[in-house]
Design a protein around this motif. Structure first.
Motif, PDB file in Angstrom:
ATOM      1  N   ALA A 292      14.613  81.292  48.573  1.00  0.00           N
ATOM      2  CA  ALA A 292      14.282  81.214  49.991  1.00  0.00           C
ATOM      3  C   ALA A 292      14.728  79.869  50.557  1.00  0.00           C
ATOM      4  O   ALA A 292      15.304  79.803  51.650  1.00  0.00           O
TER       5      ALA A 292
ATOM      6  N   ILE B  61      18.531  79.801  50.926  1.00  0.00           N
ATOM      7  CA  ILE B  61      19.010  80.579  52.067  1.00  0.00           C
ATOM      8  C   ILE B  61      18.716  79.847  53.371  1.00  0.00           C
ATOM      9  O   ILE B  61      19.567  79.762  54.261  1.00  0.00           O
ATOM     10  N   SER B  62      17.524  79.266  53.467  1.00  0.00           N
ATOM     11  CA  SER B  62      17.197  78.538  54.690  1.00  0.00           C
ATOM     12  C   SER B  62      18.158  77.375  54.893  1.00  0.00           C
ATOM     13  O   SER B  62      18.614  77.113  56.008  1.00  0.00           O
TER      14      SER B  62
ATOM     15  N   ARG C  98      21.298  78.579  56.273  1.00  0.00           N
ATOM     16  CA  ARG C  98      21.200  79.005  57.661  1.00  0.00           C
ATOM     17  C   ARG C  98      21.075  77.830  58.604  1.00  0.00           C
ATOM     18  O   ARG C  98      21.416  77.927  59.776  1.00  0.00           O
ATOM     19  N   ASN C  99      20.559  76.719  58.087  1.00  0.00           N
ATOM     20  CA  ASN C  99      20.426  75.552  58.955  1.00  0.00           C
ATOM     21  C   ASN C  99      21.706  74.736  59.035  1.00  0.00           C
ATOM     22  O   ASN C  99      21.769  73.764  59.783  1.00  0.00           O
TER      23      ASN C  99
ATOM     24  N   LYS D  14      30.649  75.192  59.344  1.00  0.00           N
ATOM     25  CA  LYS D  14      31.206  75.926  58.209  1.00  0.00           C
ATOM     26  C   LYS D  14      31.362  74.990  57.004  1.00  0.00           C
ATOM     27  O   LYS D  14      31.105  75.367  55.871  1.00  0.00           O
TER      28      LYS D  14
ATOM     29  N   GLU E 288      28.130  74.250  55.315  1.00  0.00           N
ATOM     30  CA  GLU E 288      27.707  75.434  54.579  1.00  0.00           C
ATOM     31  C   GLU E 288      28.424  75.493  53.233  1.00  0.00           C
ATOM     32  O   GLU E 288      27.827  75.697  52.186  1.00  0.00           O
TER      33      GLU E 288
ATOM     34  N   PHE F 201      23.826  86.241  46.917  1.00  0.00           N
ATOM     35  CA  PHE F 201      23.835  85.825  48.312  1.00  0.00           C
ATOM     36  C   PHE F 201      25.124  85.067  48.640  1.00  0.00           C
ATOM     37  O   PHE F 201      25.738  85.280  49.686  1.00  0.00           O
TER      38      PHE F 201
ATOM     39  N   LEU G  93      28.269  86.013  51.368  1.00  0.00           N
ATOM     40  CA  LEU G  93      28.806  85.157  52.416  1.00  0.00           C
ATOM     41  C   LEU G  93      30.320  85.043  52.336  1.00  0.00           C
ATOM     42  O   LEU G  93      30.936  84.382  53.158  1.00  0.00           O
TER      43      LEU G  93
END
Lengths: 935, 192
Positions: free
Chosen positions: A13, A16-17, A20-21, A25, A28, A63, A67
């Protein structure tokens, strides 16, 4: 607490957070790389990872993969999870594998082993996981490993329902992906009886499985017809409360109904009267329910109801024997045409396409013409408009052609770019097919060029020229119309081409009128000259030189044009050459010679319109419609010679197939345009060597032995024996010279895909063949699957002819191995024959040719040839005693291909119609081509 | 047969990809992009069937899709499937998700990829429709849950104890995360 949310994995979790924050690019990617490094080091270093941690990391990898990042590690850890005895770990392991592992992974052996263990497990949820994994991967390895266990699992009484359900689908998946690995239909009757199972889920899965298996083994699964009908009838007549859980928005078991109706489409209508009555009752019941007031306003209710309805209509169309139902179906679809649900309009148009090809409902479809045209005009969704175009094309016949073509032309002006080219083809085909009057045809095509010139392919304008050249009665009109069309200020280049060609040929027909006097014609054309591409200019130069002949009075003007620098010194070689040659020709040649050289073009050979071929290539489903139409209604083909036109000798098959394209290409002058003739050229594949016996090897289609090749040096004979999918070919090499052959080496080659389809094994030979002797060689063939090329043998050796000089002999020969050599003759009664014939009714399964008899039509000879090809020649089967029908099964290693042949001679016309139907599309086509050469 | 199931949001970000035939990572992403291009420019009231999509299949294949709030659900199927049947299958899938996650929203799909895959696994197996009856599906998922709880109860205790200490305030943490506004999918019943 929601059922599933449960206790997530914290690390996951957080990760993933984080992702997302990420603001960019790059950030990430950085975070992902950090995590990948972390997981990698964990997997490498920390041997003490527990199941939970492994699971967490595997989830993270999933995950990251989602992506869009490739994952190149962790596979081994996932495989390890499979052998965990904890369900959750096992589950995540399987998930990783089905998402990330390729079918040819090195780990496959380990995976298969793990699956095998789980299949044996007493715990049904483990068995289910294993089954899911097998079907998600579905590779050949899987099929080979489990093909035998799965049917047992499926029919065993100990297996619990939901495992059975998965096992059925699992088997189906393996069967679809590697049909050859499946064992013969041993369990057929028990599988069929799953349709009677009390668990509806099992029945639904089984119906899917049987649907596929019955295509391959129709006879073994015949029993499913009556079971499916009775099951269906129980559902249809049930009130929705009976089936409780499987009722979906008040519709009883819609998915199962759909499956059963699909299944029934694999068989001809039931012969047993009680079955048939029951089935008709079901179908009527479904049609009746469609009329009922909806039990719910929800879209799901109507969707489910209509899913069943559309499938029922598909079955009615497939049966094609109940005029009453067909018309009712058509009315129902008609009502959908103006339904507010776009989906229904789309599906209704699509189903109507099929209805339009049935003789019973063709007229009924025509009643909706106005609505359909209207949807072409008003529909907002291009997919729906596309369907409307398809339907208009399918429903067009002689009575409504002019209206439909006119509507399509109007629509073309605003049509979406994506479908214009196809529409142009369709309009051109319809106009030609249903032309009562060729002036109308010419009008339509010229309008087509005007409206959508860019989308008019070469085939279209070639075709209009062919037709005008071949039909005397339309030439004058054509000349007049193109002349008028060219007078418009904006004029598409394709129009200039057509205009140039037609005026060059037939300009004299309108030259009497002062408004289109020779000079006016010439000036009109020449005013476009400088706007055109080189290719078109070349064509126009030819037109001009033709004018020299037609109108000697303007010869001097034309010579001036040839003489200008930009023609005579044009950098384009073709253009320059034409200018130079035409100029000197017009100067040197006497009027008589000029008239002979520049004579009118002879009529083109008639054959199927190349437009159809092009459309078929474009959209395979059109071909289906087309052949359905031909079979059921014998619609006129796109060969206009049929309707007894004024010109007697339109059919001139002695012309080589190339001539039409070649002649035009010649005019056009650009060699690249020969591509249009590709569908005429023989099937000589590129890259295949020159074969010495390619002219007469086809005689072996109906012969087992004979001389393959002979010259003054060597004679090559052959003798063939076959059984099922095996063939043994004895080759005899005779040395006709006075000296021995040395380095004698025959090598069998199966070019291209053939190497997989047909296995050949030749016995090694001595390298020397003594003078005046004959040696024998055996070659064994295994037909693995259907093929459509011919194996080749390369025979090479050195010898010394009488002249004394040692010579190398090296030739390629086609071996007499054709697909029909693996026929097993099958005896049939008239009834069974036509039942099978109907069962092979999918248009792609049929291949048909109409051709001129090469030999006198003599029934004993034809008999002998047909017997020679290996199928069983059936007497007293066809109602017409003149016709010949044959039946047989082609054996290949992977499957048996039922094949039916029908040959209908027409003694008056000295023509044959040959129809081959086969459960494999490729076979019917290849066989049809092979056989057509024989008669 | 279903060749692929794609779920992505209104911006084309994939939320669930399930291919029933192997494609490389790159191809998968390309298929998502292409499919997104195709469906995203279509209005909501046009038909739910779509031909085209050159990467998957070819002529025999269709895209059958539904658009719920922020997510597109797309099934790529061949002609052996009933169009309306698949359309309803999508509905069953979404309703099932909704039951399992209680008012499912895009976030659930993001944070519980594995669960979503497991749920999908109960509906569609290897590209074929396995089960369409929602109560049956829910029953199976509950069984899975039970197993999971049991296993977590016995053996994962130590690990979970550690993680519990590490993140005493985890629920709060997740709530504090800054997330883009995501309308729930719960209003799907009147989405049409």
């Amino acid at each position: 607490m929601p059922a599933v949310k449960g206790d997530g994995m914290r690390g996951l979790a957080v990760f993933i957070s984080d992702i997302r924050n990420c603001k960019s690019k790059e950030a990430e990617l950085k975070r992902i790389n950090k995590e990948l490094a972390n997981i990698r080091s964990k997997f490498k270093g920390d041997k003490t990872l527990d199941g939970y941690q492994k699971k967490k990391y595997v989830c993270k990898l999933l995950f990251i993969f989602l992506l869009g990042n490739d994952i190149d590690f962790g596979h081994m850890e996932a495989v390890n999870l499979l052998s965990s005895n904890k369900y959750t770990e096992k589950q995540i392991g399987y998930l990783f594998i089905s998402v990330l592992i390729e079918a040819n992974s090195d780990l496959m052996k380990l995976i298969v082993q793990a699956i095998r263990n789980d299949l044996m497990s007493r715990n049904p949820v483990h068995v289910n996981l294993a089954l899911q994994c097998i079907s998600n991967i579905g590779s050949r390895d899987m099929a080979e490993a489990f093909a035998n266990d799965l049917p047992k699992l499926l029919v065993s009484g100990d297996t619990i329902d939901f495992v059975k359900q998965s096992a059925a689908l699992c088997l189906l998946k393996l069967f679809r992906n590697s049909p050859d690995v499946m064992p013969s239909p041993d369990h057929a009757s028990r599988i069929v009886h799953l349709l009677n199972d009390s668990h509806m889920g099992v029945v639904t899965s089984a119906a899917s499985l049987i649907e596929a298996l019955s295509k391959r083994w129709p006879d073994d699964y015949k029993g499913c017809v009556s079971l499916a009908i009775s099951r269906l009838s129980r559902i249809v007549t049930a009130t929705y409360t009976d089936l409780q859980d499987y009722t979906y928005y008040f519709v009883p078991a819609p998915w199962l109904c759909v499956k059963l109706l699909r299944l029934l489409q694999n068989y001809p209508p039931p012969e047993d009267p009680s079955n048939k009555a029951r089935l008709l009752e079901c179908l009527e019941g479904i049609l009746n329910k469609a009329q009922d007031a909806p039990k719910s306003k929800k879209v799901q209710h109507s969707n489910a109801k209509n899913a069943v309805l559309f499938e029922a209509i598909a079955l009615i169309i497939h049966m094609d024997s109940e005029p009453n139902l067909l018309v009712r179906a058509c009315n129902q679809l008609g009502a959908f045409l103006s339904h507010r649900e776009t989906n229904l309009r789309y599906l209704a148009l699509e189903s109507m396409c099929l209805l339009a090809t049935s003789e019973f409902s063709h007229e009924a479809v025509k009643k909706h013409q106005e609505t359909i045209i209207n949807s072409l005009k008003t529909e907002r969704d291009v997919s729906v408009r596309q369907r409307a175009v398809d339907l208009l094309y399918a429903m067009c016949d002689r009575t409504n052609a002019s209206e439909i073509v006119a509507e399509m032309l109007t629509y073309l002006e605003t049509a979406d770019y994506s479908i214009r080219e196809e529409m142009v083809l369709k309009v051109a085909i319809l106009a030609e097919k249903y032309a009562n009057d060729y002036t109308w045809y010419v009008d339509v095509i010229l309008k087509l060029i005007r409206i959508a010139g860019d989308y008019v392919s070469e085939e279209v304008w070639y075709r209009v020229i062919q037709i005008v050249v071949n039909r005397e009665d339309v030439q004058g009109y054509a000349a007049k119309t193109v002349f008028e069309a060219l007078q418009r200020p904006a004029c598409h280049e394709n129009m200039v081409k057509v205009g140039g060609y037609i005026l060059g040929e037939f300009g004299n027909l309108i030259a009497g009128d002062q408004r289109s006097a020779p000079q006016v014609q010439f000036e009109l054309l020449h005013s476009k000259y400088h706007l055109c591409s080189i290719g078109t200019r070349c064509l126009l130069l030819t037109t001009y030189v033709k004018f020299c002949n037609l109108f000697p009075e303007i010869k001097h003007i034309i010579q001036e044009v040839f003489r200008t620098d930009h023609n005579l010194k044009n950098p384009d070689a073709e253009l320059q050459q034409r200018a130079v040659e035409y100029l000197s020709m017009s100067k040197v040649a006497t009027p008589d010679v000029l008239a002979t050289i520049l004579e009118e073009m002879p009529p083109f050979a008639e054959k199927e319109s190349s437009l159809l071929a092009k459309l078929k290539k474009h959209k395979p489903q059109v071909e289906e419609l087309e052949s359905v139409a031909q079979e059921k209604k014998s619609r006129p083909q796109a060969v206009m010679a049929q309707d007894g036109g004024a010109v007697g000798s339109l059919v001139d098959l002695d012309h080589s197939a190339h001539s039409e394209a070649a002649a035009l290409v010649d005019i056009f002058g650009s060699p690249s345009t020969t591509t249009t003739s590709t569908n005429n050229t023989a099937t000589q594949p590129t890259g295949e060597p020159v074969v010495a016996n390619k002219d007469d090897y086809s005689k072996f289609v109906s012969k087992l032995n004979g001389v393959l090749y002979e010259d003054e040096t060597v004679q090559v004979g052959c003798k063939l024996e076959t059984r099922n999918n095996l063939a043994r070919l004895g080759m005899f090499y005779g040395n006709k010279t006075q000296t021995p052959f040395t380095d004698f080496k025959p090598v069998v080659v199966c070019p291209g895909a053939l190497s997989v389809q047909l296995q050949a094994q030749a016995k090694p030979m001595d390298a020397v063949v003594a003078a005046g002797t004959q040696v024998q060689q055996l070659i064994n063939f295994v037909c693995v699957q259907e093929f459509n090329r011919t194996p080749i043998i390369q025979v090479s050796f050195n010898y010394t002819p009488t002249s004394g000089q040692s010579t190398h002999f090296d030739k390629f020969l086609y071996l007499p191995i054709f697909i029909n050599k693996f026929f097993e003759p099958t005896e049939m009664t008239s009834e069974t024959f036509f039942a099978r014939w109907k069962a092979l009714g999918i248009p792609s399964q049929e291949s048909q040719r109409i051709f001129i008899a090469k030999h006198p039509i003599d029934s004993t000879q034809v008999n002998a040839k047909l017997t020679g090809i290996g199928a069983k020649l059936l007497s007293d089967v066809d109602p017409n005693p003149e016709n010949f029908v044959c039946a047989g099964i082609i054996h290949t290693q992977t499957q048996q291909i039922g094949t039916l042949i029908r040959l209908e001679p027409n003694k008056q016309a000295k023509k044959y119609r040959l129809t081959v139907r086969s459960s494999k599309d490729a076979v019917s086509k290849y066989l049809c081509d092979l056989l057509a050469d024989l008669f | 047969m279903i060749k692929a199931i794609l779920v992505f949001n209104n911006h084309g970000k994939p939320r669930l990809l399930k291919f029933y035939q192997h494609y490389s990572e790159e191809q998968q992403q390309q298929i998502v992009r292409e499919t997104f291009q195709l469906v995203s420019k279509r209005d909501d009231n046009v038909c739910n069937f779509l031909e085209g999509g050159t990467l998957i299949g070819g002529n025999d294949y269709r895209l059958i899709y539904r658009h719920y709030a922020t997510l597109y659900f797309i099934f790529c199927v061949d002609s052996s499937e009933s169009e309306l049947g698949i359309l309803d299958l999508i509905q069953v899938f979404v309703e099932t998700l909704d039951r399992c996650f209680e008012n499912v929203c895009e976030l659930d799909l993001i944070f519980h990829v594995d669960k979503v895959h497991h749920i999908l696994g109960e509906l569609v197996m290897g590209g074929m429709v396995l089960e369409t009856n929602m109560s049956e599906i829910l029953l199976r998922i509950q069984e899975q849950e039970k197993l999971e709880k049991q296993e977590a109860g016995i053996s994962a205790a130590p690990a979970r104890a550690v993680s519990a200490v590490k993140s005493m305030n985890l629920p709060q943490q997740i709530k504090d995360l800054k997330l883009p506004d995501l309308p729930g999918l719960s209003n799907l019943k009147n989405a049409f």
